[in-house]
Motif scaffolding. Sequence first.
Motif, PDB file in Angstrom:
ATOM      1  N   TYR A 181       2.763  14.175   2.773  1.00 26.79           N
ATOM      2  CA  TYR A 181       3.494  13.368   3.011  1.00 26.79           C
ATOM      3  C   TYR A 181       3.062  11.972   2.304  1.00 26.79           C
ATOM      4  O   TYR A 181       2.033  11.533   2.128  1.00 26.79           O
ATOM      5  N   CYS A 182       4.331  11.175   1.734  1.00 24.08           N
ATOM      6  CA  CYS A 182       4.259  10.203   1.115  1.00 24.08           C
ATOM      7  C   CYS A 182       4.593   8.976   2.059  1.00 24.08           C
ATOM      8  O   CYS A 182       5.433   9.000   3.003  1.00 24.08           O
ATOM      9  N   ALA A 183       3.724   7.919   2.093  1.00 26.78           N
ATOM     10  CA  ALA A 183       3.985   6.845   3.049  1.00 26.78           C
ATOM     11  C   ALA A 183       3.598   5.460   2.216  1.00 26.78           C
ATOM     12  O   ALA A 183       3.079   5.390   1.300  1.00 26.78           O
ATOM     13  N   ALA A 184       4.366   4.476   2.865  1.00 28.74           N
ATOM     14  CA  ALA A 184       4.257   3.303   2.316  1.00 28.74           C
ATOM     15  C   ALA A 184       4.177   2.070   3.296  1.00 28.74           C
ATOM     16  O   ALA A 184       5.082   2.133   4.328  1.00 28.74           O
ATOM     17  N   THR A 185       3.697   0.866   3.110  1.00 27.37           N
ATOM     18  CA  THR A 185       3.788  -0.259   3.987  1.00 27.37           C
ATOM     19  C   THR A 185       4.082  -1.411   2.870  1.00 27.37           C
ATOM     20  O   THR A 185       3.457  -1.391   1.800  1.00 27.37           O
ATOM     21  N   THR A 186       4.742  -2.417   3.331  1.00 23.23           N
ATOM     22  CA  THR A 186       5.207  -3.595   2.775  1.00 23.23           C
ATOM     23  C   THR A 186       3.954  -4.882   3.000  1.00 23.23           C
ATOM     24  O   THR A 186       4.002  -6.111   2.543  1.00 23.23           O
ATOM     25  N   SER A 187       3.185  -4.644   4.227  1.00 23.76           N
ATOM     26  CA  SER A 187       2.266  -5.453   4.687  1.00 23.76           C
ATOM     27  C   SER A 187       1.162  -5.474   3.963  1.00 23.76           C
ATOM     28  O   SER A 187       0.394  -4.318   3.538  1.00 23.76           O
ATOM     29  N   PHE A 188       0.551  -6.674   3.567  1.00 24.43           N
ATOM     30  CA  PHE A 188      -0.857  -6.560   2.779  1.00 24.43           C
ATOM     31  C   PHE A 188      -2.088  -6.840   4.028  1.00 24.43           C
ATOM     32  O   PHE A 188      -3.237  -6.643   3.660  1.00 24.43           O
ATOM     33  N   ASN A 189      -1.684  -7.115   5.043  1.00 28.18           N
ATOM     34  CA  ASN A 189      -2.589  -7.298   6.086  1.00 28.18           C
ATOM     35  C   ASN A 189      -2.757  -5.834   6.760  1.00 28.18           C
ATOM     36  O   ASN A 189      -2.261  -5.548   8.037  1.00 28.18           O
ATOM     37  N   ALA A 223      -5.060   9.891  -0.201  1.00 25.95           N
ATOM     38  CA  ALA A 223      -5.231   8.893  -1.188  1.00 25.95           C
ATOM     39  C   ALA A 223      -4.215   7.788  -1.149  1.00 25.95           C
ATOM     40  O   ALA A 223      -3.028   7.934  -0.673  1.00 25.95           O
ATOM     41  N   ILE A 224      -4.817   6.598  -1.189  1.00 26.95           N
ATOM     42  CA  ILE A 224      -3.969   5.293  -1.155  1.00 26.95           C
ATOM     43  C   ILE A 224      -4.143   4.480  -2.254  1.00 26.95           C
ATOM     44  O   ILE A 224      -5.308   4.540  -2.774  1.00 26.95           O
ATOM     45  N   ILE A 225      -3.140   3.835  -2.625  1.00 29.59           N
ATOM     46  CA  ILE A 225      -3.163   2.858  -3.914  1.00 29.59           C
ATOM     47  C   ILE A 225      -2.557   1.301  -3.435  1.00 29.59           C
ATOM     48  O   ILE A 225      -1.285   1.485  -3.010  1.00 29.59           O
ATOM     49  N   ALA A 226      -3.298   0.525  -3.482  1.00 27.84           N
ATOM     50  CA  ALA A 226      -2.720  -0.915  -3.321  1.00 27.84           C
ATOM     51  C   ALA A 226      -1.875  -1.199  -4.638  1.00 27.84           C
ATOM     52  O   ALA A 226      -2.127  -0.656  -5.578  1.00 27.84           O
ATOM     53  N   LYS A 227      -1.213  -2.252  -4.385  1.00 24.42           N
ATOM     54  CA  LYS A 227      -0.401  -2.736  -5.059  1.00 24.42           C
ATOM     55  C   LYS A 227      -1.130  -3.283  -6.524  1.00 24.42           C
ATOM     56  O   LYS A 227      -0.716  -3.378  -7.726  1.00 24.42           O
ATOM     57  N   ASN A 228      -2.402  -3.918  -6.202  1.00 23.17           N
ATOM     58  CA  ASN A 228      -3.276  -4.421  -7.094  1.00 23.17           C
ATOM     59  C   ASN A 228      -4.136  -3.251  -7.744  1.00 23.17           C
ATOM     60  O   ASN A 228      -4.875  -3.510  -8.640  1.00 23.17           O
ATOM     61  N   TYR A 263       0.936  -1.065   0.004  1.00 23.03           N
ATOM     62  CA  TYR A 263       0.041  -0.012   0.020  1.00 23.03           C
ATOM     63  C   TYR A 263       0.901   1.257  -0.028  1.00 23.03           C
ATOM     64  O   TYR A 263       1.850   1.328   0.617  1.00 23.03           O
ATOM     65  N   TRP A 264       0.424   2.191  -0.711  1.00 22.74           N
ATOM     66  CA  TRP A 264       1.437   3.361  -0.921  1.00 22.74           C
ATOM     67  C   TRP A 264       0.413   4.650  -1.375  1.00 22.74           C
ATOM     68  O   TRP A 264      -0.540   4.618  -1.913  1.00 22.74           O
ATOM     69  N   GLY A 265       0.804   5.695  -0.665  1.00 22.94           N
ATOM     70  CA  GLY A 265      -0.265   6.878  -0.661  1.00 22.94           C
ATOM     71  C   GLY A 265       0.110   7.923   0.119  1.00 22.94           C
ATOM     72  O   GLY A 265       1.425   8.365   0.100  1.00 22.94           O
ATOM     73  N   TRP A 266      -0.615   9.035   0.225  1.00 24.32           N
ATOM     74  CA  TRP A 266      -0.226  10.379   0.601  1.00 24.32           C
ATOM     75  C   TRP A 266      -1.139  10.710   1.758  1.00 24.32           C
ATOM     76  O   TRP A 266      -2.563  10.227   1.782  1.00 24.32           O
ATOM     77  N   PHE A 267      -0.510  11.449   2.672  1.00 24.34           N
ATOM     78  CA  PHE A 267      -1.426  12.049   3.955  1.00 24.34           C
ATOM     79  C   PHE A 267      -0.896  13.349   3.741  1.00 24.34           C
ATOM     80  O   PHE A 267      -0.068  14.011   3.255  1.00 24.34           O
ATOM     81  N   ARG A 268      -1.618  14.178   4.687  1.00 24.51           N
ATOM     82  CA  ARG A 268      -1.372  15.289   4.841  1.00 24.51           C
ATOM     83  C   ARG A 268      -1.889  16.051   5.988  1.00 24.51           C
ATOM     84  O   ARG A 268      -2.565  15.323   6.786  1.00 24.51           O
TER      85      ARG A 268
END
Length: 125
Positions: free
Chosen positions: A94-102, A49-54, A33-38
């Motif tokens: 802010y750009c933010a990311a996580t490698t967890s799908f859970n 806004a967030i966009i998942a890998k799929n 999951y990868w996205g933007w916070f403010r």
Amino acid sequence: QVKLMESGGGSVQVGGSLPLSCAASGFADSPAYWGWFRQAPGKKREGVAIIAKNGTLYYGDAVKGRFTISRDNAENTLHLLMNSLKPEDTAMYYCAATTSFNVGYPLRPATFRFWGQGTQVTVSS
């Protein structure tokens, strides 16, 4: 070492548009999951806004219909196109990311482990 670097912030007039980008490095694979916070002064950090890998998209209510998020997994780059900007969009983004799908609710800041330094967006009338 994981790194997220935002670019593209600045000042714009009401009704204008501004693109933001986030370059990721150090990830073994593209973020789940990868996205933007403010965050505006005196306010809580909120999900934009967030966009998942799929490709699944999540937008905060305040930006639905005006902002568009996209990602290029091959280039490890995230984009946010902000249209019809309002003074209340003024914030540090802010750009933010996580490698967890859970994850539970993707628009929560606590979901994300990795953060960029932020880029300022100012909308003036």
